[in-house]
Design a protein around this motif. Structure first.
Motif, PDB file in Angstrom:
ATOM      1  N   TYR A 116       0.830  -1.203   0.000  1.00  0.00           N
ATOM      2  CA  TYR A 116       0.000   0.000   0.000  1.00  0.00           C
ATOM      3  C   TYR A 116       0.867   1.257   0.000  1.00  0.00           C
ATOM      4  O   TYR A 116       0.599   2.216  -0.727  1.00  0.00           O
ATOM      5  CB  TYR A 116      -0.925   0.000   1.222  1.00  0.00           C
ATOM      6  N   ARG A 117       1.934   1.240   0.788  1.00  0.00           N
ATOM      7  CA  ARG A 117       2.811   2.415   0.848  1.00  0.00           C
ATOM      8  C   ARG A 117       3.516   2.660  -0.475  1.00  0.00           C
ATOM      9  O   ARG A 117       3.714   3.810  -0.882  1.00  0.00           O
ATOM     10  CB  ARG A 117       3.834   2.223   1.966  1.00  0.00           C
ATOM     11  N   VAL A 118       3.890   1.583  -1.151  1.00  0.00           N
ATOM     12  CA  VAL A 118       4.525   1.746  -2.460  1.00  0.00           C
ATOM     13  C   VAL A 118       3.548   2.397  -3.431  1.00  0.00           C
ATOM     14  O   VAL A 118       3.892   3.349  -4.147  1.00  0.00           O
ATOM     15  CB  VAL A 118       5.004   0.385  -3.007  1.00  0.00           C
ATOM     16  N   LEU A 119       2.296   1.904  -3.479  1.00  0.00           N
ATOM     17  CA  LEU A 119       1.302   2.500  -4.354  1.00  0.00           C
ATOM     18  C   LEU A 119       1.025   3.945  -3.966  1.00  0.00           C
ATOM     19  O   LEU A 119       0.890   4.818  -4.832  1.00  0.00           O
ATOM     20  CB  LEU A 119       0.010   1.679  -4.304  1.00  0.00           C
ATOM     21  N   ARG A 120       0.979   4.201  -2.665  1.00  0.00           N
ATOM     22  CA  ARG A 120       0.717   5.567  -2.186  1.00  0.00           C
ATOM     23  C   ARG A 120       1.829   6.521  -2.597  1.00  0.00           C
ATOM     24  O   ARG A 120       1.588   7.721  -2.794  1.00  0.00           O
ATOM     25  CB  ARG A 120       0.574   5.533  -0.649  1.00  0.00           C
ATOM     26  N   SER A 121       3.036   6.019  -2.743  1.00  0.00           N
ATOM     27  CA  SER A 121       4.165   6.879  -3.114  1.00  0.00           C
ATOM     28  C   SER A 121       4.090   7.342  -4.569  1.00  0.00           C
ATOM     29  O   SER A 121       4.696   8.346  -4.933  1.00  0.00           O
ATOM     30  CB  SER A 121       5.488   6.148  -2.878  1.00  0.00           C
ATOM     31  N   TYR A 122       3.342   6.615  -5.410  1.00  0.00           N
ATOM     32  CA  TYR A 122       3.124   7.043  -6.789  1.00  0.00           C
ATOM     33  C   TYR A 122       1.814   7.821  -6.817  1.00  0.00           C
ATOM     34  O   TYR A 122       0.731   7.246  -6.998  1.00  0.00           O
ATOM     35  CB  TYR A 122       3.055   5.835  -7.730  1.00  0.00           C
ATOM     36  N   ARG A 123       1.890   9.111  -6.637  1.00  0.00           N
ATOM     37  CA  ARG A 123       0.684   9.904  -6.427  1.00  0.00           C
ATOM     38  C   ARG A 123      -0.288   9.823  -7.597  1.00  0.00           C
ATOM     39  O   ARG A 123      -1.504   9.776  -7.408  1.00  0.00           O
ATOM     40  CB  ARG A 123       1.074  11.367  -6.163  1.00  0.00           C
ATOM     41  N   GLY A 124       0.241   9.823  -8.822  1.00  0.00           N
ATOM     42  CA  GLY A 124      -0.634   9.736  -9.980  1.00  0.00           C
ATOM     43  C   GLY A 124      -1.414   8.441 -10.014  1.00  0.00           C
ATOM     44  O   GLY A 124      -2.625   8.431 -10.243  1.00  0.00           O
ATOM     45  N   LEU A 125      -0.729   7.315  -9.770  1.00  0.00           N
ATOM     46  CA  LEU A 125      -1.393   6.013  -9.775  1.00  0.00           C
ATOM     47  C   LEU A 125      -2.393   5.907  -8.628  1.00  0.00           C
ATOM     48  O   LEU A 125      -3.473   5.330  -8.781  1.00  0.00           O
ATOM     49  CB  LEU A 125      -0.358   4.893  -9.673  1.00  0.00           C
ATOM     50  N   PHE A 126      -2.028   6.466  -7.475  1.00  0.00           N
ATOM     51  CA  PHE A 126      -2.923   6.405  -6.323  1.00  0.00           C
ATOM     52  C   PHE A 126      -4.196   7.207  -6.587  1.00  0.00           C
ATOM     53  O   PHE A 126      -5.305   6.763  -6.258  1.00  0.00           O
ATOM     54  CB  PHE A 126      -2.200   6.940  -5.086  1.00  0.00           C
ATOM     55  N   ALA A 127      -4.032   8.391  -7.197  1.00  0.00           N
ATOM     56  CA  ALA A 127      -5.207   9.191  -7.546  1.00  0.00           C
ATOM     57  C   ALA A 127      -6.048   8.485  -8.603  1.00  0.00           C
ATOM     58  O   ALA A 127      -7.285   8.485  -8.542  1.00  0.00           O
ATOM     59  CB  ALA A 127      -4.760  10.564  -8.053  1.00  0.00           C
ATOM     60  N   LEU A 128      -5.379   7.844  -9.562  1.00  0.00           N
ATOM     61  CA  LEU A 128      -6.088   7.119 -10.613  1.00  0.00           C
ATOM     62  C   LEU A 128      -6.873   5.949 -10.038  1.00  0.00           C
ATOM     63  O   LEU A 128      -7.958   5.606 -10.527  1.00  0.00           O
ATOM     64  CB  LEU A 128      -5.088   6.625 -11.655  1.00  0.00           C
ATOM     65  N   LEU A 129      -6.327   5.331  -8.996  1.00  0.00           N
ATOM     66  CA  LEU A 129      -7.027   4.224  -8.343  1.00  0.00           C
ATOM     67  C   LEU A 129      -8.376   4.682  -7.800  1.00  0.00           C
ATOM     68  O   LEU A 129      -9.405   4.027  -8.028  1.00  0.00           O
ATOM     69  CB  LEU A 129      -6.149   3.677  -7.213  1.00  0.00           C
ATOM     70  N   TRP A 130      -8.406   5.810  -7.107  1.00  0.00           N
ATOM     71  CA  TRP A 130      -9.652   6.262  -6.504  1.00  0.00           C
ATOM     72  C   TRP A 130     -10.596   6.870  -7.533  1.00  0.00           C
ATOM     73  O   TRP A 130     -11.828   6.803  -7.379  1.00  0.00           O
ATOM     74  CB  TRP A 130      -9.357   7.251  -5.374  1.00  0.00           C
ATOM     75  N   CYS A 131     -10.033   7.435  -8.610  1.00  0.00           N
ATOM     76  CA  CYS A 131     -10.895   7.838  -9.727  1.00  0.00           C
ATOM     77  C   CYS A 131     -11.551   6.603 -10.341  1.00  0.00           C
ATOM     78  O   CYS A 131     -12.721   6.638 -10.741  1.00  0.00           O
ATOM     79  CB  CYS A 131     -10.073   8.583 -10.783  1.00  0.00           C
ATOM     80  N   GLY A 132     -10.803   5.504 -10.414  1.00  0.00           N
ATOM     81  CA  GLY A 132     -11.361   4.249 -10.910  1.00  0.00           C
ATOM     82  C   GLY A 132     -12.452   3.712 -10.001  1.00  0.00           C
ATOM     83  O   GLY A 132     -13.435   3.126 -10.475  1.00  0.00           O
ATOM     84  N   PHE A 133     -12.298   3.916  -8.698  1.00  0.00           N
ATOM     85  CA  PHE A 133     -13.335   3.496  -7.751  1.00  0.00           C
ATOM     86  C   PHE A 133     -14.636   4.241  -8.040  1.00  0.00           C
ATOM     87  O   PHE A 133     -15.723   3.641  -8.089  1.00  0.00           O
ATOM     88  CB  PHE A 133     -12.873   3.772  -6.324  1.00  0.00           C
TER      89      PHE A 133
END
Length: 369
Positions: free
Chosen positions: A180-197
């Motif tokens: 989770y921390r690794v994904l959180r460190s990639y801000r673009g991917l993390f934001a894209l994840l919640w946009c996908g949600f």
């Protein structure tokens, strides 16, 4: 019963997806893929045996759906983690298109085969074919001789001996948090994840309302409803083929945003159609299907390209778990309001929401990079 079946199919992915991803990162991917397929085949074989006795209780079906979903919780992140270990990064988006084309074609072909087999040979034969398919898939993985995956954690266990169950659970928890921390460190991917949600939250009711839109609003038949579903699936295959051929825009995030906007415009237009607009609805259904691979394919490729290989199982497990929660929440929300406002109004609202989501997604600076 259908609601309970959906619940049984999504709960394992939502509850165990993140921990399954940690195990996927530990083990050789060949072992995970074959193990998951054989586990699913065993569950299906048990259903076939019970069905052959002439009686198939509902609780057996529910249990089978639940157990099969556990197998999928391991198989899906392992399959997604496999591609970047085998293919160059510049081909990941195209390969995502190829994969989706195969899956979409399989769904259509599988439905056609089921329609032909079920009236003649019944459910037992259909489930037996599912078992055979899993065995063929396992054989294909063995033939490919995939020697990728696995991490130092497994090797350390082999050297030091198997630790206690409490220690293993703590280690799995720590590895899950690290993913989770690794994904959180990639801000673009993390934001894209919640946009996908949010996208999944909006999209899931639309797919459920397709038959209601066809039969109630356009006064169509069940055959017309099936035609709309088929046109959507054909659009998905066409979109997958186009994605495989072109790779989408050079900026993969732009491809995701454009696909979201196209899906929203098509959904909005479908909701604005009058009662005599079924032909135009089929066109909008095709455009919805066409845009779907351009949304999910580049998003998968972005994660495969940027996330370190040793964390891919955990990241995709987390992604699958979050998306699994969005599906029932969206369906529950639509069941409360769709009947009150009507399917066309729901389509219009969902279309506007998707267009706004596309604009908001592109406005996030970390996504545009």
């Amino acid at each position: 019963m259908l609601s309970l079946a959906s619940l049984a199919g999504f709960l394992p992915l939502a509850l165990f997806g993140t921990f399954a991803g940690a195990l996927v990162d530990r083990l050789p991917l060949r072992r995970v893929l074959i193990g998951a397929d054989l586990f699913i085949a065993t569950v299906s074989a048990a259903v076939a045996v019970v069905s052959a006795t002439g009686s198939l209780p509902v609780w057996v079906v529910m249990a089978a759906l639940f157990l099969r979903a556990i197998g999928s919780a391991f198989h899906t992140p392992a399959f997604q983690a496999l591609t970047p270990l085998m293919a160059p990064a510049e081909h990941l988006t195209r390969l995502a298109g190829v994969t989706q084309a195969g899956q979409s074609g399989g769904y259509i072909l599988g439905t056609a085969i089921a329609a032909a087999i079920y009236p003649v040979w019944g459910l037992t034969t259909m489930v037996a074919l599912d078992v055979a398919g899993a065995l063929v898939a396992s054989g294909a993985v063995l033939a490919a001789r995939l020697d990728v995956g696995g991490c130092a954690a497994e090797k350390n266990i082999a050297v030091a001996g198997t630790p206690g169950i409490v220690t293993q659970l703590r280690a799995l928890g720590a590895e899950t948090v690290a993913g989770y921390r690794v994904l959180r460190s990639y801000r673009g991917l993390f934001a894209l994840l919640w946009c996908g949600f949010v996208f999944t939250l909006i999209f899931s009711p639309i797919s459920a309302l397709f038959p209601i839109m066809t039969i109630d609003h356009f006064d169509g038949s069940t055959g017309d409803a099936a035609t709309a579903e088929i046109v959507f699936s054909v659009g998905m295959i066409a979109g997958s083929a186009l994605l495989a051929a072109t790779g989408g825009f050079k900026n993969r995030a732009l491809t995701v945003v454009a696909a979201t906007a196209l899906y929203g415009v098509a959904t909005l237009a479908a909701g604005l159609l009058g009662a005599d607009g079924f032909a135009a609805f089929l066109v909008m259904s095709f455009l919805m299907g066409l845009s779907s691979p351009f949304y999910s394919g580049p998003q998968t490729a972005l994660m495969q390209e940027r996330i370190p290989p040793e964390y891919l199982g955990r990241v995709f497990g987390l992604y699958g778990a979050i998306m699994s929660w969005a599906l029932p929440l969206g369906l529950a929300f639509s069941s409360v309001f769709a009947d009150a406002v009507g399917a066309p109004v729901w389509f219009v609202g969902a279309g506007v929401a998707m267009v706004l989501l596309a604009a908001v997604t592109w406005a996030i600076p970390s996504i545009r990079r």
